[in-house]
Design an enzyme around this catalytic site. Structure first.
Site, short mmCIF file in Angstrom:
data_model
loop_
_atom_site.label_atom_id
_atom_site.label_comp_id
_atom_site.label_asym_id
_atom_site.label_seq_id
_atom_site.Cartn_x
_atom_site.Cartn_y
_atom_site.Cartn_z
N SER A 43 0.85 -1.19 0.00
CA SER A 43 0.00 0.00 0.00
C SER A 43 0.88 1.23 0.00
O SER A 43 2.03 1.20 0.45
CB SER A 43 -0.90 0.00 1.24
OG SER A 43 -1.63 1.20 1.34
N ASN A 44 0.33 2.32 -0.51
CA ASN A 44 0.97 3.63 -0.40
C ASN A 44 0.19 4.53 0.55
O ASN A 44 0.44 5.72 0.61
CB ASN A 44 1.06 4.30 -1.78
CG ASN A 44 2.23 3.77 -2.59
OD1 ASN A 44 3.35 3.66 -2.10
ND2 ASN A 44 1.97 3.42 -3.84
N ASN A 45 -0.76 3.92 1.27
CA ASN A 45 -1.60 4.69 2.18
C ASN A 45 -0.87 4.88 3.51
O ASN A 45 -0.71 3.92 4.26
CB ASN A 45 -2.93 3.97 2.40
CG ASN A 45 -3.93 4.79 3.20
OD1 ASN A 45 -3.56 5.56 4.07
ND2 ASN A 45 -5.21 4.62 2.91
N ASP A 82 -7.65 -5.85 2.09
CA ASP A 82 -8.74 -5.32 1.29
C ASP A 82 -9.90 -5.13 2.25
O ASP A 82 -10.22 -6.01 3.04
CB ASP A 82 -9.13 -6.28 0.17
CG ASP A 82 -9.98 -5.58 -0.88
OD1 ASP A 82 -9.54 -4.54 -1.41
OD2 ASP A 82 -11.09 -6.05 -1.17
N SER A 83 -10.45 -3.95 2.21
CA SER A 83 -11.47 -3.63 3.20
C SER A 83 -12.57 -2.81 2.56
O SER A 83 -12.41 -2.25 1.47
CB SER A 83 -10.85 -2.87 4.38
OG SER A 83 -10.17 -1.71 3.93
N GLY A 89 -12.25 7.71 4.26
CA GLY A 89 -13.28 6.85 3.67
C GLY A 89 -14.65 7.11 4.28
O GLY A 89 -15.09 8.27 4.40
N LYS A 100 -9.61 3.60 17.95
CA LYS A 100 -9.96 2.97 16.68
C LYS A 100 -9.22 1.65 16.51
O LYS A 100 -9.80 0.65 16.05
CB LYS A 100 -9.65 3.91 15.52
CG LYS A 100 -10.17 3.38 14.18
CD LYS A 100 -9.96 4.39 13.07
CE LYS A 100 -10.48 3.84 11.75
NZ LYS A 100 -10.24 4.77 10.62
#
Length: 213
Positions: free
Chosen positions: A7-9, A72-73, A164, A191
């Site tokens: 990921s790049n997040n 994947d979410s 999101g 969270k």
């Protein structure tokens, strides 16, 4: 041990860092896609979260030679028969705000009792040449875990700590049910303790500990 997060997040990377720290796991150098030679990222065309997580993790492990973790979410809304599901990120064809606007429009006539939903995260860890787990391509070990976070969809957006659909998601766990807060109003630690991704990642802690020896 180097561990590639496919990921790049940066928010996902920070979340994984916090999960590792909470589990007192040291000795892991977490890399993201920007830290390894670029490769053609695969099309996420799976029909399930499990399919897409494995597609990404397998590609990352094959191209980097490193253990690779991918997730994947998405959001599954009862009133929409589980959609947007795997299409969550591209539900509207636009950005996060467009997705939220579309979801609110689709649920405009749904009363509170019909706004049930859950966040789902599937995390896949692929270890090249591994001997444990389900055997994948070229003898790689594959581990797949799933985390779910039940709640409801709010009528308006609140909070700016998440991304999101966070501003619309009201977690089932609430200190004050009469004044619910969205997942975008929680602190990072709150969270992590509750979220779908945090719950999934926690299941991989024993595997990472084993890899570290």
């Amino acid at each position: 041990m180097q561990l590639l997060l496919a990921s790049n997040n940066p928010k996902k990377a920070k979340e994984l860092h916090r999960v590792l720290a909470a589990a007192h796991i040291t000795g892991v150098e977490l890399l993201t896609l920007k830290d390894v030679p670029a490769y053609n990222e695969p099309v996420e065309n799976g029909r399930t979260f499990e399919d897409n997580a494995l597609i990404k993790a397998r590609a990352g492990a094959a191209n980097s030679g490193l253990p690779c973790l991918a997730d994947d979410s998405g959001l599954a809304v009862d009133e929409l028969n589980g959609m947007p599901g795997v299409l969550s990120a591209r539900w509207s064809g636009g950005d996060d705000q467009a997705n939220n606007d579309l979801l609110l429009h689709q649920l405009a006539h749904a009363p509170a009792e019909r706004r049930g939903a859950k966040f789902v995260s599937v995390c896949a860890l692929v270890v090249p040449g591994g001997a444990e787990g389900a055997t994948g391509a070229a003898g790689a070990a594959e581990y797949v875990v799933r985390g779910e976070w039940p709640g409801t969809i709010a009528f308006t957006e609140t909070g700016d700590n998440g991304f999101g659909y966070d501003p619309l998601f009201l977690p089932q766990e609430q200190e004050d049910p009469k004044n619910p807060v969205s997942s975008a109003e929680l602190t990072p630690d709150q969270k992590d303790a509750l979220s779908h991704r945090g719950r999934a990642l926690a299941q991989l802690v024993p595997v990472l500990q084993q890899l570290l020896g």
